[in-house]
Design a protein around this motif. Structure first.
Motif, PDB file in Angstrom:
ATOM      1  N   UNK A 117       0.839  -1.205   0.000  1.00 52.12           N
ATOM      2  CA  UNK A 117       0.000   0.000   0.000  1.00 52.12           C
ATOM      3  C   UNK A 117       0.874   1.255   0.000  1.00 52.12           C
ATOM      4  N   UNK A 118       1.970   1.213   0.740  1.00 52.78           N
ATOM      5  CA  UNK A 118       2.940   2.315   0.760  1.00 52.78           C
ATOM      6  C   UNK A 118       3.409   2.635  -0.653  1.00 52.78           C
ATOM      7  N   UNK A 119       3.646   1.618  -1.463  1.00 54.28           N
ATOM      8  CA  UNK A 119       4.115   1.826  -2.832  1.00 54.28           C
ATOM      9  C   UNK A 119       3.134   2.712  -3.593  1.00 54.28           C
ATOM     10  N   UNK A 120       1.839   2.406  -3.473  1.00 50.29           N
ATOM     11  CA  UNK A 120       0.844   3.200  -4.190  1.00 50.29           C
ATOM     12  C   UNK A 120       0.666   4.577  -3.558  1.00 50.29           C
ATOM     13  N   UNK A 121       0.931   4.687  -2.248  1.00 43.35           N
ATOM     14  CA  UNK A 121       0.854   6.012  -1.638  1.00 43.35           C
ATOM     15  C   UNK A 121       1.950   6.919  -2.191  1.00 43.35           C
ATOM     16  N   UNK A 122       3.101   6.365  -2.529  1.00 46.30           N
ATOM     17  CA  UNK A 122       4.145   7.199  -3.133  1.00 46.30           C
ATOM     18  C   UNK A 122       3.700   7.730  -4.493  1.00 46.30           C
ATOM     19  N   UNK A 123       2.880   6.962  -5.205  1.00 44.95           N
ATOM     20  CA  UNK A 123       2.326   7.430  -6.475  1.00 44.95           C
ATOM     21  C   UNK A 123       1.387   8.604  -6.220  1.00 44.95           C
ATOM     22  N   UNK A 124       0.525   8.448  -5.210  1.00 40.38           N
ATOM     23  CA  UNK A 124      -0.397   9.534  -4.867  1.00 40.38           C
ATOM     24  C   UNK A 124       0.355  10.785  -4.427  1.00 40.38           C
ATOM     25  N   UNK A 125       1.411  10.599  -3.635  1.00 45.57           N
ATOM     26  CA  UNK A 125       2.193  11.738  -3.175  1.00 45.57           C
ATOM     27  C   UNK A 125       2.791  12.526  -4.335  1.00 45.57           C
ATOM     28  N   UNK A 126       3.229  11.809  -5.350  1.00 43.72           N
ATOM     29  CA  UNK A 126       3.908  12.464  -6.466  1.00 43.72           C
ATOM     30  C   UNK A 126       2.937  13.059  -7.479  1.00 43.72           C
ATOM     31  N   UNK A 127       1.820  12.374  -7.714  1.00 43.30           N
ATOM     32  CA  UNK A 127       0.979  12.764  -8.850  1.00 43.30           C
ATOM     33  C   UNK A 127      -0.400  13.307  -8.481  1.00 43.30           C
ATOM     34  N   UNK A 172      -2.486  15.816  -2.135  1.00 43.96           N
ATOM     35  CA  UNK A 172      -2.581  14.595  -1.317  1.00 43.96           C
ATOM     36  C   UNK A 172      -1.722  14.734  -0.061  1.00 43.96           C
ATOM     37  N   UNK A 173      -2.282  14.342   1.078  1.00 46.14           N
ATOM     38  CA  UNK A 173      -1.562  14.377   2.344  1.00 46.14           C
ATOM     39  C   UNK A 173      -1.303  12.946   2.810  1.00 46.14           C
ATOM     40  N   UNK A 174      -0.072  12.637   3.205  1.00 49.81           N
ATOM     41  CA  UNK A 174       0.245  11.280   3.657  1.00 49.81           C
ATOM     42  C   UNK A 174      -0.682  10.825   4.788  1.00 49.81           C
ATOM     43  N   UNK A 175      -1.015   9.549   4.745  1.00 52.51           N
ATOM     44  CA  UNK A 175      -1.897   8.974   5.764  1.00 52.51           C
ATOM     45  C   UNK A 175      -1.275   9.066   7.143  1.00 52.51           C
ATOM     46  N   UNK A 176       0.041   8.774   7.222  1.00 49.25           N
ATOM     47  CA  UNK A 176       0.744   8.798   8.500  1.00 49.25           C
ATOM     48  C   UNK A 176       2.241   8.825   8.248  1.00 49.25           C
ATOM     49  N   UNK A 177       2.939   9.758   8.847  1.00 50.90           N
ATOM     50  CA  UNK A 177       4.398   9.791   8.737  1.00 50.90           C
ATOM     51  C   UNK A 177       5.008   8.523   9.324  1.00 50.90           C
ATOM     52  N   UNK A 178       4.388   7.997  10.375  1.00 54.09           N
ATOM     53  CA  UNK A 178       4.867   6.759  10.981  1.00 54.09           C
ATOM     54  C   UNK A 178       4.794   5.613   9.974  1.00 54.09           C
ATOM     55  N   UNK A 179       3.713   5.559   9.194  1.00 54.48           N
ATOM     56  CA  UNK A 179       3.557   4.491   8.210  1.00 54.48           C
ATOM     57  C   UNK A 179       4.573   4.636   7.089  1.00 54.48           C
ATOM     58  N   UNK A 180       4.856   5.875   6.690  1.00 52.87           N
ATOM     59  CA  UNK A 180       5.861   6.091   5.658  1.00 52.87           C
ATOM     60  C   UNK A 180       7.215   5.544   6.098  1.00 52.87           C
ATOM     61  N   UNK A 239      -6.784   5.498  -4.524  1.00 52.46           N
ATOM     62  CA  UNK A 239      -6.317   5.054  -5.833  1.00 52.46           C
ATOM     63  C   UNK A 239      -7.482   4.867  -6.787  1.00 52.46           C
ATOM     64  N   UNK A 240      -8.617   4.377  -6.303  1.00 49.97           N
ATOM     65  CA  UNK A 240      -9.781   4.202  -7.168  1.00 49.97           C
ATOM     66  C   UNK A 240     -10.217   5.541  -7.761  1.00 49.97           C
ATOM     67  N   UNK A 241     -10.245   6.568  -6.934  1.00 47.48           N
ATOM     68  CA  UNK A 241     -10.613   7.899  -7.415  1.00 47.48           C
ATOM     69  C   UNK A 241      -9.546   8.457  -8.356  1.00 47.48           C
ATOM     70  N   UNK A 242      -8.289   8.213  -7.995  1.00 45.42           N
ATOM     71  CA  UNK A 242      -7.170   8.715  -8.796  1.00 45.42           C
ATOM     72  C   UNK A 242      -7.161   8.063 -10.176  1.00 45.42           C
ATOM     73  N   UNK A 243      -7.337   6.750 -10.232  1.00 46.64           N
ATOM     74  CA  UNK A 243      -7.320   6.038 -11.515  1.00 46.64           C
ATOM     75  C   UNK A 243      -8.489   6.469 -12.384  1.00 46.64           C
ATOM     76  N   UNK A 244      -9.629   6.748 -11.768  1.00 45.26           N
ATOM     77  CA  UNK A 244     -10.807   7.171 -12.529  1.00 45.26           C
ATOM     78  C   UNK A 244     -10.550   8.474 -13.275  1.00 45.26           C
ATOM     79  N   UNK A 245      -9.711   9.332 -12.712  1.00 45.79           N
ATOM     80  CA  UNK A 245      -9.458  10.632 -13.317  1.00 45.79           C
ATOM     81  C   UNK A 245      -8.184  10.685 -14.164  1.00 45.79           C
TER      82      UNK A 245
END
Length: 473
Positions: free
Chosen positions: A58-68, A72-80, A121-127
């Motif tokens: 899931x972290x891998x896809x969050x890096x995609x959201x962070x960049x593109x 987008x705000x990270x879910x948790x710095x601890x999780x990163x 990601x579902x919302x992101x891919x839709x757009x």
């Protein structure tokens, strides 16, 4: 760049969303039989807790959201921090040996994180197909799904190391051996095109997005309609091979037991220096998951504890490169190079060309259960030698795809002309490791091809690794 009107036409097919959902769902299906306590245990420094895998993918896809994804705000710095693996460019991370030393984030929190990323990601891919950089983004998403399939296989390794026969795997009955497969076959040498050919003028370029073969995104064969290969399989390049011989079948438990009974683990003559050092340091006497009791060797797997005598015709697995090399030397043979392995697994002399798999080019759905023992077969174990006659290549070799990854003698190094397509993914590992080919029973069908290059350190044997031997003509 594909023009936006052409891309938008394909949005009606469901885009990459169904593929994303399919892969993400399968990960949770793999871990479903686990108890809550199982998710956080790390059995060795080289293993990872199941919780970490479901978070890291899931972290891998969050890096995609962070960049593109703007704003987008990270879910948790601890999780990163906790779910990063080895990506230096994404900040600090938890050292791998310590992934099992924390009880937080909890499994519930990790699953909630996964759900959050999937919603985003579902919302992101839709757009995304409305964007000028859609091709770049969707190529990275596809890479992320291939990355998750790699972790699905690693999950099987880690769960086996953690629970083995205590894991309630949804196993199907093993097939029977349909014919005897033995001996070696000759493969003619000469010039051979090693590696993945690619789809454009430059074999090192990633394929264009989206697929142009009229295959709907929701169809089973959609994933194969878009050609994919990792950058370490490229570019295809010409090598020269001498004529050689290669085993028709993987080395079996019975074959390997003969090596053991002949004192193979007690005779330094067969071993590389590093191998003999491991034998003495770690007291190796047999492959991993073999146990000695009541005067005979036993094998423990997902289905329980079995007499080796009842599994003599199954491919040996969980052996290191060092063990495979020792056996090969004892048998008067050697391990194949990866070029020799790939030629045997892909070249058709009759057609004078390479094919996608030993038996030919795949159907849109990829290898089916008659061709190879891969994850979708549901065996959770290797199958007997001779159980897949339809896997036979042009030379008479069988089971080169599936069952167990096969060690080669080749060092894991970049091909001439290599171009990295994703920072810190493959190229940072180009030192000290050996190449394995062919996939295992834990490899998803859509993830494997004859040009796929897996790699591990020579002493490692926790993954599903076996081998077949070769010989100079």
């Amino acid at each position: 760049m594909i023009a936006k009107p052409q891309v938008n036409t394909l949005v009606e097919t469901g885009s990459i969303a169904e593929l994303y959902q399919t892969v993400r769902t399968r990960t949770l299906e793999i871990v479903a039989p686990l108890e809550i306590e199982d998710y956080v245990i790390q059995t060795a420094e080289f293993m990872s807790p199941p919780r970490w895998h479901i978070g890291h993918t899931s972290w891998f896809f969050e890096t995609v959201l962070q960049k593109y994804e703007p704003g987008y705000k990270p879910y948790s710095e601890q999780f990163l921090f906790y779910f990063n693996s080895y990506y230096e460019g994404f900040g600090a991370r938890m050292p791998r040996p310590k992934r099992g030393t924390r009880s937080r984030p909890t499994v519930r929190e990790t699953l909630r994180y996964r759900e959050h990323i999937d919603e985003q990601m579902a919302q992101f891919i839709e757009r995304v197909l409305d964007r000028d950089d859609a091709e770049t983004i969707l190529s990275i998403v596809r890479l992320g799904l291939e990355h998750e399939m790699q972790h699905q296989e690693l999950l099987v390794y880690d769960i086996k190391h953690l629970l083995c026969d205590q894991f309630d795997a949804p196993m199907k009955p093993a097939p029977l051996s349909l014919e005897t497969v033995s001996g070696m076959v000759e493969v003619e040498g000469g010039l051979f095109e090693l590696g993945y050919e690619g789809t454009g003028k430059d074999a090192g370029e990633p394929p264009a997005w989206p697929p142009q073969r009229g295959c709907r995104a929701g169809d089973p064969g959609w994933m194969r309609a878009l050609p994919f290969a990792f950058d370490n399989e490229k570019p295809q390049h010409r090598v020269f091979l001498e004529d050689f011989l290669i085993d028709r079948a993987p080395v079996s438990n019975g074959d390997y037991l003969e090596f053991m009974n002949a004192g193979g683990y007690r005779d330094f003559r067969w071993w590389h220096s590093a191998g003999w050092e491991k034998v003495n340091q770690e007291q190796w006497q047999a492959p991993l998951y073999w146990e000695h009791g009541e005067g005979e060797w036993m094998i423990r797997d997902f289905a329980g504890l079995h007499r080796v005598a009842d599994k003599l015709n199954e491919p040996v697995s969980h052996v290191s490169f060092l063990e495979a090399s020792a056996y090969a030397k004892w048998a008067g043979k050697r391990l194949p190079t990866e070029a020799e392995w790939e030629e045997a697994a892909s070249f058709s002399p009759a057609l004078n060309s390479k094919q996608e798999f030993p038996w030919g080019d795949a159907s849109p759905e990829g290898p089916d259960e008659s061709h190879a023992n891969l994850f979708e077969n549901g065996l959770w174990s290797v199958a007997p030698v001779g159980a897949f006659p339809e896997s036979q290549n042009a030379y008479g070799c069988q089971q080169m795809i599936g069952d167990a990854w096969e060690w080669t003698t080749s060092d894991y190094a970049p091909y001439p002309g290599f171009k990295s397509e994703f920072d810190e993914y493959n190229d940072k590992w180009f030192v000290g490791q050996k190449v394995l080919r062919g996939g295992s029973f834990a490899t998803p069908r859509s993830h494997i091809r004859a040009t796929y290059r897996n790699f591990f350190y020579p002493h490692e044997r926790w993954m599903i690794g076996g081998f077949r031997c070769a010989k100079d003509k």
